[in-house]
Design an enzyme around this catalytic site. Structure first.
Site, PDB file in Angstrom:
ATOM      1  N   ASP A 281       0.863  -1.172   0.000  1.00  0.00           N
ATOM      2  CA  ASP A 281       0.000   0.000   0.000  1.00  0.00           C
ATOM      3  C   ASP A 281       0.906   1.231   0.000  1.00  0.00           C
ATOM      4  O   ASP A 281       1.689   1.434   0.933  1.00  0.00           O
ATOM      5  CB  ASP A 281      -0.889   0.009   1.240  1.00  0.00           C
ATOM      6  N   ASP A 439     -13.813  -3.942  -1.972  1.00  0.00           N
ATOM      7  CA  ASP A 439     -13.594  -3.580  -0.567  1.00  0.00           C
ATOM      8  C   ASP A 439     -14.920  -3.651   0.193  1.00  0.00           C
ATOM      9  O   ASP A 439     -15.587  -2.625   0.387  1.00  0.00           O
ATOM     10  CB  ASP A 439     -13.028  -2.161  -0.462  1.00  0.00           C
TER      11      ASP A 439
END
Length: 584
Positions: A281, A439
């Site tokens: 990330d 998500d």
């Protein structure tokens, strides 16, 4: 957008003969009838140039990620000359043709640039040639992809889509084993190692093309993995993405008889391996530096007085280390990409460029891939954004929020407009290049009929004793819930052109208690494309748990690798001990 397919008229049959000379003459005759601007065969006298042995001629027709191949060639000590004219093919000492994307678009480009006849003449003269992926498929008579579409006609056979009705997921993505049929020279070091495939279409062995075949691969059935005749080679897999084994294939082509540069542990490849993926990330910290971070249920800031962004390292260095540690893929997620204009995100593009110089496994990048209007008022399509990522070194792009909006619209209208980022990119680059990142978070309900979305019975009851839950999809980094479930979204994006699903879970993110098995099983059973399980890994046992209890093709982790709590090799050793095939 994809160019219109090049094809023969219906009255012109595909009765190619197995002789490459006859196929070439047949192709030339049809090309002339179609009034294509090609040179006469008598003008194409193939000869080696005086460029020297250190130059490789590359036929890059402009689709997909060829940067990784360029980097691999340079890594092996060779310079590159790009094909600009048919004469560049004619004069090549050695020619590599990497193909990424759609069959029809590739043939159309070759035809419009007048390269078809020079390429056929070069191969027919037995000059050193290596085709990669689509560069193999185009050697055959035709393809059913967006077709039928005619190919170069040098090898008998039709390129067809994999059959997913037998339970095999399409695209065929991942590390698989070869069954070597004859001495191919360039495959001498492959042995029992895995190599990396990513494709939805394949050519099948037959009596007419059996003399060409140097290896096959099994995925539902035995398809052609490589061909060889004299100095002409082509492979369906990607050597530039197959680690040290793939580099040895390129080295053997570029430097025949050369030994393998690095001795590898004994290979044990027998089938498609489960993949272990390292995820980074990436975002800018408060000082403006690009760093690798990791969230706790998507919160990436330290719980300190300064409240700074959690910094776990530099992205290029970490990616390089994970490659050495045995990661099967590396994924970069630009977690603030939904806010910014990605073509202005030069640091992220440079991360891809620098990483691809020394990392020879697949690279995926996600974050902010959608249509944009910049500060100057110029509109940039999602296809432009994706193209820049591909040119910078990405093999796959991951779409998040924009895919949710496209799926909602598709489910509402039942119409595929062809205008969404998902549809545009998969049409030009193929669905194998497009990942959709989902998500979701759990929403507990007392009864399945309480909501219109697919629910699951949960092992751990909800806060008020609820036995069921649905998974609500979110956008903008998990900040906004949407009226669509993960199950419904997964099926919709598959229909719209997604080739793979990256399945996160906000509830499990950063918790280290394992993947959400109920969610992974729900989604992997709902679609026929590969599913990557993500969020929650905290121990090696969590990887075997998700592979043994779901149909996930890969498992992804971040924090446990960044913090060195669980090494990648420990995960693979554990999986091997549990009888789960992985790449060594």
């Amino acid at each position: 957008m994809e160019a219109p397919p090049f094809s023969f008229s219906s009255s012109q049959s595909l009765a190619f003969r197995s002789s490459s000379s006859s196929s070439l003459l047949f192709l030339r005759a049809n090309l002339r009838r179609n009034r294509l601007n090609l040179k006469s065969p008598r003008n194409l006298s193939v000869r080696a140039s005086s460029n020297g042995d250190s130059v490789v001629t590359l036929l890059d027709y402009g689709a997909g990620n060829v940067r990784s191949l360029r980097n691999a060639i340079r890594y092996l000590g060779f310079d590159i000359k790009d094909v600009q004219t048919p004469e560049d093919i004619v004069n090549a000492n050695r020619l590599i043709f990497p193909g990424v994307g759609a069959f029809a678009a590739a043939m159309d480009v070759l035809t419009k640039k007048g390269l078809v006849e020079a390429l056929c003449a070069y191969i027919e003269k037995d000059r050193p040639f290596l085709g990669i992926c689509l560069g193999l498929q185009l050697l055959f008579e035709s393809s059913e992809e967006n077709g039928p579409v005619n190919g170069l006609g040098l090898i008998p056979g039709v390129v067809q889509r994999f059959d997913s009705s037998n339970g095999f997921r399409v695209p065929h993505i991942g590390w698989n084993a070869l069954q070597i049929r004859k001495d191919s020279e360039i495959l001498n070091d492959v042995g029992d190692y895995h190599v990396y495939f990513v494709h939805s279409y394949r050519a099948m062995p037959s009596d007419k093309n059996k003399d060409w075949i140097s290896s096959t691969c099994n995925y539902g059935d035995n398809f052609i993995a490589s061909v060889r005749r004299g100095n002409v080679h082509a492979v369906q897999f990607h050597p530039e993405k197959s680690g040290d084994v793939g580099l040895s294939v390129l080295r053997r082509f570029l430097k025949p008889k050369s030994p393998m540069a690095k001795k590898l542990p004994e290979g044990k490849a027998s089938k498609l391996a489960k993949r272990v993926i390292a995820c980074l990330d990436v975002r800018t910290n408060d000082k403006g530096d690009l760093v690798v971070t990791k969230g706790d249920q998507y919160d990436v800031r330290e719980h300190t007085k300064e409240n700074e962004v959690r910094n776990l390292g530099k992205p290029v260095e970490l990616a390089g280390q994970y490659y050495k540690d045995g990661a099967d893929e590396v994924t970069f997620l630009n977690i603030t990409g939904f806010r910014d204009f990605p073509l202005g995100d030069l640091p992220m593009l440079q991360v891809l460029r620098y990483t691809s110089e020394n990392v020879f496994v697949p690279l995926t990048v996600g974050g902010g891939i959608r249509d944009f209007t910049d500060v100057n008022g110029r509109h940039h399509s999602s296809l432009e954004v994706a193209s820049e990522y591909f040119r910078s070194g990405a093999d796959k792009i991951s779409i998040g929020s924009d895919a949710v909006y496209a799926a909602e619209e598709y489910l509402r209208t039942g119409v595929k407009t062809g205008k969404s980022s998902l549809e545009q990119i998969s049409k030009v680059y193929g669905n194998q290049a497009v990942v959709v990142s989902i998500d979701p978070r759990r929403v507990y309900v007392k009864e399945p009929n309480d909501v219109e979305f697919k629910t699951v019975r949960v092992k751990n009851l909800g806060p008020n004793g609820e036995e069921f839950a649905w998974y609500q999809c979110t956008v903008s980094g998990g900040r906004e819930g949407r009226p669509i479930g993960a199950y419904e979204l997964a099926q919709a994006v598959e229909e719209l052109g997604a080739g793979e699903i990256l399945l996160n879970c906000i509830d499990c993110d950063g918790q280290g208690n394992g993947f959400d098995i109920e969610l992974v099983k729900l989604i992997s059973d709902a679609v026929s494309i590969p599913v990557i399980a993500s969020s929650g890994a905290g121990a090696v046992e969590h990887f075997s748990e998700v592979f043994n209890n779901t149909s996930a093709s890969a498992a992804l982790a971040a924090g446990i690798f960044h913090r060195k709590e669980v090494p990648i090799q420990s995960v693979k050793e554990h999986l091997l001990n549990k009888g789960i095939e992985v790449r060594i």
